[in-house]
Design a protein around this motif. Structure first.
Motif, PDB file in Angstrom:
ATOM      1  N   MET A  57       0.809  -1.211   0.000  1.00 41.03           N
ATOM      2  CA  MET A  57       0.000   0.000   0.000  1.00 41.03           C
ATOM      3  C   MET A  57       0.851   1.273   0.000  1.00 41.03           C
ATOM      4  SD  MET A  57      -2.942  -1.293  -0.287  1.00 41.03           S
ATOM      5  CE  MET A  57      -3.975   0.169  -0.133  1.00 41.03           C
ATOM      6  N   LYS A 112       3.858   3.513  -3.842  1.00 44.75           N
ATOM      7  CA  LYS A 112       4.048   4.787  -4.542  1.00 44.75           C
ATOM      8  C   LYS A 112       4.928   5.728  -3.719  1.00 44.75           C
ATOM      9  CE  LYS A 112       1.620   8.512  -6.939  1.00 44.75           C
ATOM     10  NZ  LYS A 112       0.300   9.122  -7.276  1.00 44.75           N
ATOM     11  N   LYS A 127      -8.341  -4.253  -2.250  1.00 40.86           N
ATOM     12  CA  LYS A 127      -7.541  -3.029  -2.184  1.00 40.86           C
ATOM     13  C   LYS A 127      -6.085  -3.245  -2.590  1.00 40.86           C
ATOM     14  CE  LYS A 127      -6.414  -3.349   2.771  1.00 40.86           C
ATOM     15  NZ  LYS A 127      -6.466  -2.631   4.072  1.00 40.86           N
ATOM     16  N   ASN A 175      -4.446  -1.455  -5.780  1.00 44.39           N
ATOM     17  CA  ASN A 175      -3.284  -0.606  -5.506  1.00 44.39           C
ATOM     18  C   ASN A 175      -2.103  -0.955  -6.420  1.00 44.39           C
ATOM     19  OD1 ASN A 175      -1.978   1.412  -3.573  1.00 44.39           O
ATOM     20  ND2 ASN A 175      -0.553  -0.312  -3.454  1.00 44.39           N
ATOM     21  N   GLU A 197      -2.874   0.272  -9.964  1.00 47.76           N
ATOM     22  CA  GLU A 197      -2.709   1.725 -10.064  1.00 47.76           C
ATOM     23  C   GLU A 197      -1.237   2.113 -10.018  1.00 47.76           C
ATOM     24  OE1 GLU A 197      -5.115   3.236  -6.922  1.00 47.76           O
ATOM     25  OE2 GLU A 197      -7.006   3.003  -8.057  1.00 47.76           O
ATOM     26  N   PHE A 198      -0.476   1.415  -9.197  1.00 48.71           N
ATOM     27  CA  PHE A 198       0.964   1.694  -9.114  1.00 48.71           C
ATOM     28  C   PHE A 198       1.650   1.379 -10.450  1.00 48.71           C
ATOM     29  CE2 PHE A 198       5.277   0.045  -8.380  1.00 48.71           C
ATOM     30  CZ  PHE A 198       5.876   1.192  -7.887  1.00 48.71           C
TER      31      PHE A 198
END
Length: 216
Positions: free
Chosen positions: A143, A146, A181, A185, A188-189
């Motif tokens: 998480m 990023k 999640k 995540n 998206e990363f």
């Protein structure tokens, strides 16, 4: 057109037989991790040990920052490839697994190259903000990927490497029905890194997937 092979246990054994031998302490860590139950998944795959060794040698890497150490297999793989005057700073917040890792480093006579810092990586990265490394290896809590990546960009010299593990997330990144999640995540990363013009990057299907970025 060629296609990637499914790496079965038998094929994994074949790869091991025809690659250079792992250090006995690397193998000892692998064997130790097998006794840990489900948590053993935090270990990198042996093929990634070979990859890290080769890329450090080819790129003449001398200084490395590792974010996420677990019981020390990736750190030891990195350290063994570094020159004798090389350095590795390994960040992890788990005192118990860090103690295990340090014991393995000493047993392999690599502790002179490795400095461990035990606290949340975000805090350590802030303290290291004036350092520069040839390579950063990220394999910690997903998480915060990023944040780790952004910090790593500032800590990596131009032309240096940032390598991120677990970017294929057990293959779940392509399962459109999986929207937990962690999977979201990682998706998206990966998109963020792919769109980042500060690096050039490629995903290698080794272990659970590794992104290798060269800082521009």
């Amino acid at each position: 057109m060629g296609a990637n092979l499914e790496i079965t246990e038998k094929l994994q054994s074949y790869i091991k037989d025809f690659s250079f031998e792992l250090n006995p302490i690397q193998q000892e860590i692998i064997d130790y991790n097998k006794t840990l139950g489900e948590i053993k998944r935090m270990q990198i795959d042996p093929t990634q040990c070979y990859f890290l060794h080769l890329i450090i040698k080819v790129a003449n890497i001398k200084s490395v920052l590792e974010i996420g150490t677990f019981t020390g297999l990736s750190a030891l793989s990195i350290s063994l490839a570094l020159p004798n005057d090389g350095k590795l700073i390994a960040l992890d917040k788990n005192e118990e697994t860090n103690k295990v890792a340090v014991d393995f480093f000493k047993k392999a006579n690599q502790d002179h190259k490795i400095k461990t810092i035990i606290k949340p990586a975000i805090d350590s990265l802030e303290e290291l903000k004036n350092e520069k490394f040839d390579m950063v290896f990220i394999d910690a809590d997903k998480m915060n990927y990023k944040r780790y990546y952004e910090n790593s960009l500032h800590l990596t010299r131009k032309g240096g490497l940032i390598i991120i593990d677990n970017v294929l997330w057990h293959g779940e990144v392509v399962d459109e029905k999986n929207n937990d999640k962690f999977t979201v995540n990682i998706r998206e990363f990966n998109k963020f890194v792919s769109d980042d013009h500060r690096v050039e990057q490629i995903i290698f299907p080794l272990g659970d997937g590794m992104t290798v970025c060269r800082v521009l």
